[in-house]
Design a protein around this motif. Structure first.
Motif, short mmCIF file in Angstrom:
data_model
loop_
_atom_site.label_atom_id
_atom_site.label_comp_id
_atom_site.label_asym_id
_atom_site.label_seq_id
_atom_site.Cartn_x
_atom_site.Cartn_y
_atom_site.Cartn_z
N THR A 45 -34.72 -14.78 50.04
CA THR A 45 -34.28 -13.63 49.25
C THR A 45 -35.19 -12.44 49.47
OG1 THR A 45 -33.33 -15.13 47.61
CG2 THR A 45 -33.68 -12.84 46.93
N PRO A 61 -25.82 -9.88 45.37
CA PRO A 61 -26.23 -11.29 45.42
C PRO A 61 -25.51 -12.05 46.52
CG PRO A 61 -25.75 -10.61 43.17
CD PRO A 61 -25.30 -9.50 44.08
N GLN A 124 -30.75 -19.56 41.51
CA GLN A 124 -30.36 -18.69 42.63
C GLN A 124 -29.83 -17.36 42.13
OE1 GLN A 124 -27.69 -21.51 44.49
NE2 GLN A 124 -29.13 -21.88 46.16
N GLU A 128 -31.51 -13.92 43.18
CA GLU A 128 -30.71 -12.94 43.93
C GLU A 128 -30.56 -11.63 43.18
OE1 GLU A 128 -29.18 -12.86 47.03
OE2 GLU A 128 -30.17 -14.74 47.56
#
Length: 142
Positions: A45, A61, A124, A128
């Protein structure tokens, strides 16, 4: 010191540096719920965010279509940060401790989530969204 005068590199460190950083708390909460988070998740990321600054993909994202938030993270920041900042100010939370406070709120959300979102997916989503938003200059957020 306030976030408006805090350099982007410091804001990024607030996300990751130390056991009480926002992402450390998020990942700890995910692990407590049984998720196995590879270190590559956050590194990937950070690399993606660095590579997309100034690009249309910045702040979008990298999640499956069904897992996308209802709006881009910047929309949530613009709408919710003034409210969050006011709450933090009212409770006299120092700027340096705000990532901890927000991380603890995320950690609590993992613990009480009644919809039982997959903890790996939740981590996640946080990663993100939080990593690119840490690159945004707070002075440009109304």
């Amino acid at each position: 010191m306030d976030l408006a005068t805090t350099p982007a590199i410091c804001r990024m460190l607030f996300l990751l540096e130390g056991h009480d950083s926002l992402l450390a708390l998020t990942y700890g909460a995910a692990r407590n719920q049984g998720a196995v988070l590879p270190q590559e998740t956050v590194l990937s990321t950070f690399r993606h965010v660095a590579a997309t600054i100034g690009d249309q993909q910045f702040g979008r994202p990298r999640l499956a279509d069904d897992d996308q938030p209802g709006a881009l993270p910047i929309s949530y920041v613009r709408r919710l940060w003034p409210i969050v900042r006011q709450i933090l100010d009212m409770n006299h939370v120092p700027v340096r401790r705000r990532p901890l406070a927000i991380g603890m709120a995320i950690e609590l959300a993992f613990a009480i989530d009644e919809q039982r979102i997959d903890p790996l997916l939740a981590a996640q989503v946080v990663t993100e969204c939080a990593v690119p938003m840490a690159k945004i200059d707070p002075r440009k957020i109304p």
